[in-house]
Write an enzyme that holds these catalytic residues in place. Structure first.
Site, PDB file in Angstrom:
ATOM      1  N   ARG A   1      42.370  35.719  37.781  1.00 11.67           N
ATOM      2  CA  ARG A   1      42.133  34.480  38.527  1.00 11.67           C
ATOM      3  C   ARG A   1      41.619  33.360  37.655  1.00 11.67           C
ATOM      4  O   ARG A   1      41.273  32.293  38.145  1.00 11.67           O
ATOM      5  CB  ARG A   1      41.102  34.716  39.640  1.00 11.67           C
ATOM      6  CG  ARG A   1      41.591  35.672  40.668  1.00 11.67           C
ATOM      7  CD  ARG A   1      40.604  35.759  41.812  1.00 11.67           C
ATOM      8  NE  ARG A   1      40.763  37.033  42.478  1.00 11.67           N
ATOM      9  CZ  ARG A   1      39.897  37.557  43.319  1.00 11.67           C
ATOM     10  NH1 ARG A   1      38.783  36.910  43.610  1.00 11.67           N
ATOM     11  NH2 ARG A   1      40.128  38.711  43.880  1.00 11.67           N
TER      12      ARG A   1
ATOM     13  N   GLU B   1      37.239  46.029  37.083  1.00  9.08           N
ATOM     14  CA  GLU B   1      38.437  45.308  37.522  1.00  9.08           C
ATOM     15  C   GLU B   1      38.292  43.836  37.156  1.00  9.08           C
ATOM     16  O   GLU B   1      37.456  43.124  37.714  1.00  9.08           O
ATOM     17  CB  GLU B   1      38.625  45.449  39.041  1.00  9.08           C
ATOM     18  CG  GLU B   1      39.795  44.614  39.555  1.00  9.08           C
ATOM     19  CD  GLU B   1      39.864  44.527  41.086  1.00  9.08           C
ATOM     20  OE1 GLU B   1      39.317  45.415  41.767  1.00  9.08           O
ATOM     21  OE2 GLU B   1      40.463  43.553  41.578  1.00  9.08           O
TER      22      GLU B   1
ATOM     23  N   LYS C   1      43.579  50.596  48.083  1.00 11.91           N
ATOM     24  CA  LYS C   1      42.478  49.652  48.268  1.00 11.91           C
ATOM     25  C   LYS C   1      42.555  49.164  49.721  1.00 11.91           C
ATOM     26  O   LYS C   1      43.643  48.855  50.212  1.00 11.91           O
ATOM     27  CB  LYS C   1      42.672  48.481  47.303  1.00 11.91           C
ATOM     28  CG  LYS C   1      41.814  47.257  47.585  1.00 11.91           C
ATOM     29  CD  LYS C   1      41.966  46.228  46.465  1.00 11.91           C
ATOM     30  CE  LYS C   1      41.435  44.877  46.880  1.00 11.91           C
ATOM     31  NZ  LYS C   1      41.244  43.953  45.747  1.00 11.91           N
TER      32      LYS C   1
HETATM   33  C1  3PG Z   1      37.857  39.841  45.791  1.00 13.68           C
HETATM   34  O1  3PG Z   1      39.014  39.720  46.102  1.00 13.68           O
HETATM   35  O2  3PG Z   1      37.221  38.942  45.242  1.00 13.68           O
HETATM   36  C2  3PG Z   1      37.257  41.163  45.977  1.00 13.68           C
HETATM   37  O3  3PG Z   1      37.753  41.751  47.113  1.00 13.68           O
HETATM   38  C3  3PG Z   1      35.777  41.145  45.982  1.00 13.68           C
HETATM   39  O4  3PG Z   1      35.273  40.731  47.171  1.00 13.68           O
HETATM   40  P1  3PG Z   1      33.723  40.442  47.270  1.00 13.68           P
HETATM   41  O5  3PG Z   1      33.454  39.203  46.486  1.00 13.68           O
HETATM   42  O6  3PG Z   1      33.483  40.242  48.757  1.00 13.68           O
HETATM   43  O7  3PG Z   1      33.000  41.629  46.722  1.00 13.68           O
END
Ligand code: 3PG
Length: 215
Positions: free
Chosen positions: A53, A49, A136
């Protein structure tokens, strides 16, 4: 070609079945895309994934989509434009922190299988009513963790979840042991410091450890 919510969730289930963990990736430099994807796939985590961002994210998706054995999706989908951009870049699935009607409609129209986020029973029920039964659970740790998912198993048995947010090697097994958890997502397998320093062997080791988690 458009995709129905049911077909989208079926595809999401297939993707979640590939490995116990889906790496959540924040990639700033396009040069990191290929070696990072290769390390994760070699470590046994083929479903990736890439979060939208960073300015490079769409190019990163396009580059990672060329890596053999990888199944590359776009995360942090918020708007219909994000969906169109992700599709055009070569993403084969999408992930969103929550769900709006506009986002769901765009994914269905564009034919992008979506793993939509939910954090409450009502959000999960709304998605289920539309036909989504692979969701999710976000932000997993902050929204109630494994106890919350365990509580949903009885009233919402049709729904499977990919908990994401606060999942790590230490607590992943607790989530993965639940009957309504198909896989989990997490960024710990690709820490930004290791990516920045090009420490691909270490990322491959993190991926291998994650890929061996039982579910
Ligand atoms: C995110 O939005 O960055 C994901 O949910 C991952 O979360 P994490 O960094 O706690 O694994």
């Amino acid at each position: 070609m458009p995709i129905s919510p049911k077909s989208a969730s079926l595809r999401a289930r297939e993707i979640c079945a590939l490995a116990p963990i889906v790496p959540v990736l924040v990639v700033k430099d396009i040069a990191h895309a290929r070696p990072l994807a290769e390390a994760l796939v070699a470590g046994g985590l083929p479903a990736l994934e890439v979060t939208l961002r960073t300015p490079a994210a769409l190019d990163v998706i396009a580059e990672m989509a060329r890596v053999k054995g990888g199944v590359v999706g776009a995360g942090t989908l918020l708007t219909p434009q994000d969906v169109r951009d992700a599709r055009a870049a070569g993403a084969t699935f999408g992930v969103s922190p929550g769900a709006t009607d506009a986002l769901l409609e765009a994914c269905e129209a564009e034919g992008l299988p979506l793993l939509p986020g939910a954090a409450t029973a009502s959000e999960a029920m709304r998605l289920l009513a539309r036909g989504y039964d692979m969701l999710k659970f976000f932000p997993a740790g902050a929204a109630g963790g494994a106890d919350m998912l365990k509580s949903w198993a009885s009233p919402l048995p049709q729904i499977s979840f990919c908990p994401t947010g606060g999942v790590n090697l230490a607590n992943a097994s607790t989530y993965l042991s639940l009957a309504n958890v198909a896989c989990a997502g997490g960024s710990w397998v690709a820490p930004s410091a290791l990516i920045a320093q090009g420490r691909w062997d270490e990322i491959e080791t993190l991926a291998r450890n994650a890929s061996q988690l039982e579910r």
